[in-house]
Design an enzyme around this catalytic site. Structure first.
Site, PDB file in Angstrom:
ATOM      1  CE  LYS A   1      -3.603   0.063   2.754  1.00 58.84           C
ATOM      2  NZ  LYS A   1      -4.585   0.389   4.043  1.00 58.84           N
TER       3      LYS A   1
ATOM      4  CE  LYS B   1      -6.522  -4.069   2.401  1.00 63.05           C
ATOM      5  NZ  LYS B   1      -5.278  -3.676   3.391  1.00 63.05           N
TER       6      LYS B   1
HETATM    7  O1  LIG Z   1      -5.067  -2.206   5.934  1.00 61.26           O
HETATM    8  C1  LIG Z   1      -4.570  -1.537   6.929  1.00 61.26           C
HETATM    9  C2  LIG Z   1      -4.375  -0.112   6.850  1.00 61.26           C
HETATM   10  O2  LIG Z   1      -3.054  -0.087   6.079  1.00 61.26           O
HETATM   11  C3  LIG Z   1      -4.106   0.669   8.231  1.00 61.26           C
HETATM   12  O3  LIG Z   1      -3.440   1.835   8.257  1.00 61.26           O
HETATM   13  P1  LIG Z   1      -3.625   2.683   9.502  1.00 61.26           P
HETATM   14  O4  LIG Z   1      -3.410   1.966  10.766  1.00 61.26           O
HETATM   15  O5  LIG Z   1      -2.444   3.680   9.107  1.00 61.26           O
HETATM   16  O6  LIG Z   1      -4.991   3.261   9.679  1.00 61.26           O
END
Ligand SMILES: O=C[C@H](O)COP(=O)(O)O
Length: 246
Positions: free
Chosen positions: A39, A100
């Site tokens: 991501k 996703k």
């Molecule tokens: O898929 C999970 C996310 O990357 C969570 O990111 P975050 O903990 O910064 O909200």
């Protein structure tokens, strides 16, 4: 393609760690993340990796032949069947085993029309394991879980879209989250919870027995767009490992 993620037979949730680079992927693999999630946090809640590094990550993961799962986000897309399908196809074409896809509320205040998007994705769901991401800070319709299952999705998770507006538990009460996890597991879906989770969120959320908890911000030194901090990652890993049935 073999999927290296099994639905945990134990009540302990696995760790999904979102990584922004190939170097961070190595850190997450060494730390024993159950799912490494590709991501780009600099581009939003579900920011996508560019194609070349995504392909390199898939090749690295295949070479490792490990039990760790691998997912990738398709980018923050509007709720439009054509746009979402194109983004999901682009991501799936890299060979990443878990794709996703976010299902945001329309920005014009219209009702969330899932059917056209799910109809468009149905054929892809037969070839690739799709994970639906609903946003806890957008008052999502949690009863949609059955629609994702019926459309052939592999999993469903909650996250937050606005990372400045508080974590998962600030938006949805534990009781609603429990209902979501129960419904998703009953539908046979890989079930995850995320959204600016902190160490102190693990205990109440692990008790709901999702298959995994997802983290980015809590794993980083100075916020989710800074780099992954191995020590923070290890702390979350250790805390999750210590969880037993509630
Ligand atoms: O898929 C999970 C996310 O990357 C969570 O990111 P975050 O903990 O910064 O909200």
């Amino acid at each position: 393609m073999t999927l290296h993620v099994t639905l945990s037979p134990t009540p302990r949730p696995g760790l999904l760690a979102s990584v922004a680079t190939l170097a961070e992927m190595e850190v997450a693999l060494s730390a024993g993340a159950d799912i490494v999630d590709l991501k780009n946090p600099a581009e939003g809640a579900l920011g996508a990796w560019a194609e070349a590094p995504l392909k390199a990550a898939v090749a690295r993961w295949r070479a490792a032949a490990c039990v760790t799962g691998l997912s990738a986000t398709v980018g923050d897309q509007p709720l439009d069947a054509t746009i979402i399908l194109a983004a999901a196809r682009r991501t799936a074409a890299t060979g990443v085993p878990l794709v996703k896809i976010g299902f945001p509320l329309p920005t014009d205040g219209a009702a969330q029309a899932l059917d056209p998007v799910l109809d468009a994705l149905r054929p892809l769901a037969r070839e690739t394991r799709l994970i639906a991401v609903l946003f806890a800070d957008q008052d999502p319709d949690l009863s949609a879980v059955s629609q994702f299952a019926e459309a052939g999705f592999h999993g469903v998770m909650l996250d937050t879209a606005d990372k400045a507006a508080g974590g998962l538990l600030a938006h949805l009460a534990v009781q609603r989250l429990a209902g979501f996890v129960t419904a998703a597991r009953a539908a046979g879906l890989l079930t995850g919870l995320a959204g600016s989770l902190k160490l102190e969120d693990i205990a109440p959320l692990a008790a709901l027995q999702p298959h995994y908890l997802g983290f980015r911000g809590a794993l980083c030194a100075t916020g989710r767009t800074s780099s992954l901090d191995p020590a923070r990652l290890a702390r979350v890993r250790e805390d999750l490992k210590g969880r037993v049935a509630a």
